[in-house]
Design an enzyme around this catalytic site. Sequence first.
Site, mmCIF file in Angstrom:
data_model
loop_
_atom_site.group_PDB
_atom_site.id
_atom_site.type_symbol
_atom_site.label_atom_id
_atom_site.label_comp_id
_atom_site.label_asym_id
_atom_site.label_seq_id
_atom_site.Cartn_x
_atom_site.Cartn_y
_atom_site.Cartn_z
ATOM 1 N N CYS A 117 0.838 -1.192 0.000
ATOM 2 C CA CYS A 117 0.000 0.000 0.000
ATOM 3 C C CYS A 117 0.874 1.243 0.000
ATOM 4 C CB CYS A 117 -0.891 -0.028 1.242
ATOM 5 S SG CYS A 117 -2.020 1.365 1.368
ATOM 6 N N GLU A 119 -8.804 -0.940 -2.377
ATOM 7 C CA GLU A 119 -9.111 0.496 -2.448
ATOM 8 C C GLU A 119 -10.432 0.808 -1.753
ATOM 9 O OE1 GLU A 119 -6.751 2.505 -3.212
ATOM 10 O OE2 GLU A 119 -5.542 0.816 -3.877
ATOM 11 N N HIS A 177 -10.142 1.355 1.899
ATOM 12 C CA HIS A 177 -9.667 2.688 2.311
ATOM 13 C C HIS A 177 -10.845 3.624 2.587
ATOM 14 C CE1 HIS A 177 -5.340 2.515 2.078
ATOM 15 N NE2 HIS A 177 -5.374 2.010 0.856
#
Length: 182
Positions: free
Chosen positions: A108, A153, A156
Amino acid sequence: MKQFKIFTKDDAVLHQKAALVSLPLSEEKEQLILDMVDYLKCSQDEEIAEKYHIRPGVGIAAPQIGISERFFAIYFEDNGKTYEYGLVNPKIISSSVKKAYLCTGEGCLSVPTDVKGYVYRYYKITMKAYDVISHKDVTLKLTGYPAIVFQHEYDHLDGVLYYERIDQKDPLKEDPDAIRIE
């Protein structure tokens, strides 16, 4: 290429649930998302990455650049197909029972030192979102590596970092029912 300050695991913005984005998008927000896609493309070019001291990435979410809103950019190639998206307000609408994991583990941009361990995610997902690149609502059916990238993603946007999904007691424990992705 627009350069971004990448927020790291110690920044609060990465640990909070991001807010929905109002549509239609402003020109500035649309351009920001396109700049995020371009950033990913450039990060994968060895010369550019070295020149600007940026790590290569295949995805970047708004919280990683300090914005607690529900959008992310994707750019990578897999099995001859290019995945290039700027997704706003994505939602996973279905997933497989079957799980999968990357045999190399995940990385990441917001975690400067990789954390070793397997992250088990759904092998198949269906995601709906507004895509800035095509200027329309899309429904994406993703399998294997692409499904893993999009889920990373998406996490997140909910304030979850990949290493939080690793079994702390046995990080390299293999699930014989999960699909190992090389």
